[in-house]
Design a protein around this motif. Structure first.
Motif, mmCIF file in Angstrom:
data_model
loop_
_atom_site.group_PDB
_atom_site.id
_atom_site.type_symbol
_atom_site.label_atom_id
_atom_site.label_comp_id
_atom_site.label_asym_id
_atom_site.label_seq_id
_atom_site.Cartn_x
_atom_site.Cartn_y
_atom_site.Cartn_z
ATOM 1 N N ASN A 295 0.834 -1.205 0.000
ATOM 2 C CA ASN A 295 0.000 0.000 0.000
ATOM 3 C C ASN A 295 0.870 1.257 0.000
ATOM 4 O OD1 ASN A 295 -2.825 1.182 0.431
ATOM 5 N ND2 ASN A 295 -1.693 2.096 2.123
ATOM 6 N N ARG A 296 1.955 1.228 0.756
ATOM 7 C CA ARG A 296 2.876 2.373 0.776
ATOM 8 C C ARG A 296 3.674 2.443 -0.522
ATOM 9 N NH1 ARG A 296 3.366 0.324 6.053
ATOM 10 N NH2 ARG A 296 5.281 -0.799 5.506
ATOM 11 N N LEU A 297 4.084 1.281 -1.011
ATOM 12 C CA LEU A 297 4.879 1.235 -2.241
ATOM 13 C C LEU A 297 4.103 1.795 -3.431
ATOM 14 C CD1 LEU A 297 7.420 0.204 -3.796
ATOM 15 C CD2 LEU A 297 6.197 -1.974 -4.061
ATOM 16 N N LEU A 298 2.827 1.450 -3.526
ATOM 17 C CA LEU A 298 1.988 1.867 -4.658
ATOM 18 C C LEU A 298 0.984 2.933 -4.247
ATOM 19 C CD1 LEU A 298 1.320 -1.637 -6.291
ATOM 20 C CD2 LEU A 298 3.035 0.068 -6.934
ATOM 21 N N ASN A 299 1.401 3.800 -3.362
ATOM 22 C CA ASN A 299 0.479 4.819 -2.865
ATOM 23 C C ASN A 299 -0.016 5.747 -3.974
ATOM 24 O OD1 ASN A 299 -0.937 6.077 -0.674
ATOM 25 N ND2 ASN A 299 0.513 7.775 -0.795
ATOM 26 N N TYR A 300 0.750 5.844 -5.054
ATOM 27 C CA TYR A 300 0.298 6.700 -6.161
ATOM 28 C C TYR A 300 -1.019 6.180 -6.745
ATOM 29 C CZ TYR A 300 0.313 9.756 -10.197
ATOM 30 O OH TYR A 300 -0.042 10.696 -11.126
ATOM 31 N N VAL A 301 -1.223 4.862 -6.707
ATOM 32 C CA VAL A 301 -2.494 4.286 -7.179
ATOM 33 C C VAL A 301 -3.639 4.776 -6.298
ATOM 34 C CG1 VAL A 301 -3.768 2.153 -7.653
ATOM 35 C CG2 VAL A 301 -1.291 2.257 -8.072
ATOM 36 N N ASN A 302 -3.402 4.824 -4.992
ATOM 37 C CA ASN A 302 -4.426 5.351 -4.078
ATOM 38 C C ASN A 302 -4.713 6.820 -4.367
ATOM 39 O OD1 ASN A 302 -4.740 2.933 -2.615
ATOM 40 N ND2 ASN A 302 -3.042 3.446 -1.250
ATOM 41 N N ARG A 303 -3.658 7.588 -4.552
ATOM 42 C CA ARG A 303 -3.818 9.030 -4.733
ATOM 43 C C ARG A 303 -4.454 9.377 -6.069
ATOM 44 N NH1 ARG A 303 2.086 10.331 -4.270
ATOM 45 N NH2 ARG A 303 1.452 12.218 -5.387
ATOM 46 N N HIS A 304 -4.088 8.629 -7.095
ATOM 47 C CA HIS A 304 -4.574 8.979 -8.439
ATOM 48 C C HIS A 304 -5.889 8.262 -8.769
ATOM 49 C CE1 HIS A 304 -4.443 9.956 -12.751
ATOM 50 N NE2 HIS A 304 -4.863 8.710 -12.925
#
Length: 314
Positions: free
Chosen positions: A127-136
């Motif tokens: 979740n931290r590694l791919l946080n850009y997926v969460n944000r975008h």
């Protein structure tokens, strides 16, 4: 884990290229054996930054590709393909863990707890590694009313409370109140900390239907529920024309078949040769795992575990 060489290939050129670049990191973080189930193994900082850059570039390229085609953008928002790949990945991992479960019910809970702790640690790291997926992607989906709680979920209850002359601000506040009511079901209390609020929302996200868009950590927890917990909670079908008596629930009716997890809990609670502290630890961690993965508090087995813990505390 070091940064794998991509050669001259551009990891963000396509979904298959990006996924091929991400997969070794996901497998290392989520699947690799560790000395501690509470902590996921790490990847090299250069690999971490490479993944962040490749993910960012992939989303940027998608946005540019659909910017001249509004209809396509509406039907397939950028990031949907990657999000669905991650969802399928967690589903596969959870099913693999279920296949590894012992056949003996007496050791099932002892398998589930470290298994879940390791899986959850990996999920939070990803979740931290791919946080850009969460944000975008995830944030956009929530803004578009595709998150864990939608207007349609709460409209009926809120509509009944709306009176003639209510301003838009009052209606918005009533919607917020309804959302707060839902979060209270997962342990949130008004005045609590931001960490407690985030935890309650994560539980609520994990409990949501599969078509709802949630953060990547909750996505993983939801898949653990659907692919691991629910098969163990499932009650075998009765043969013939026998029907379950009204009001009978899994874990409460001794003469009816029970799911594997219900049988394991009954054995744990009834065995006389189990240390009291160890039994309480197992019950506490199992109840916590069920709540975190979105098993609702009205489920008979959750109620039984909570009742045991409450009785032991008194």
């Amino acid at each position: 884990m070091p940064n794998p060489s991509a050669g001259s290939a551009n990891p963000s050129a396509s979904l298959s290229s990006l996924w091929g670049y991400l997969l070794p990191a996901l497998n290392h973080i989520v699947r690799s054996p560790t000395n501690s189930t509470e902590k996921a193994p790490v990847i090299d900082i250069s690999y971490h930054m490479g993944i962040h850059t490749a993910t960012y570039n992939y989303f940027t390229m998608q946005v540019e590709a659909v910017s001249t085609n509004k209809e396509r953008e509406r039907l397939t928002p950028s990031g949907t393909d990657l999000y669905e790949h991650i969802d399928k990945y967690y589903a596969e991992v959870a099913r693999e863990l279920l296949l590894g479960a012992p056949e003996d019910d007496s050791s099932l809970i002892q398998y589930i707890i470290p298994c879940f702790n390791r899986y959850a640690a990996g999920a939070h790291s990803v979740n931290r590694l791919l946080n850009y997926v969460n944000r975008h992607y995830v944030k956009r989906a929530v803004d578009e009313d595709r998150g864990w709680l939608t207007l349609s979920d709460i409209f009926d209850a809120v509509a009944k409370a709306i009176q003639d002359g209510d301003t838009k601000e009052k209606i918005t506040n009533k919607l917020k109140e309804r959302r707060t009511e839902e979060l209270k079901k997962w342990g949130w209390n008004e005045g609590g900390t931001s960490e407690q609020l985030a935890h309650a929302e994560s539980c609520a996200e994990a409990a949501s239907p599969l078509e709802r868009v949630v953060t990547l950590s909750a996505l993983a927890l939801r898949r653990f529920r659907t692919e691991f917990m629910e098969p163990l909670l499932a009650v075998p079908r009765l043969k013939g024309n026998k029907r379950r008596k009204p009001g009978a629930h899994n874990g409460n009716a001794p003469n009816l078949p029970k799911g594997r997890l219900a049988r394991a809990v009954r054995e744990l609670l009834e065995k006389q040769d189990v240390d009291v502290e160890e039994r309480r630890r197992l019950v506490t961690e199992l109840a916590n795992a069920m709540r975190i993965t979105g098993v609702r508090d009205g489920h008979p087995l959750r109620k039984r575990l909570d009742k045991y813990l409450l009785t032991e505390t008194v």
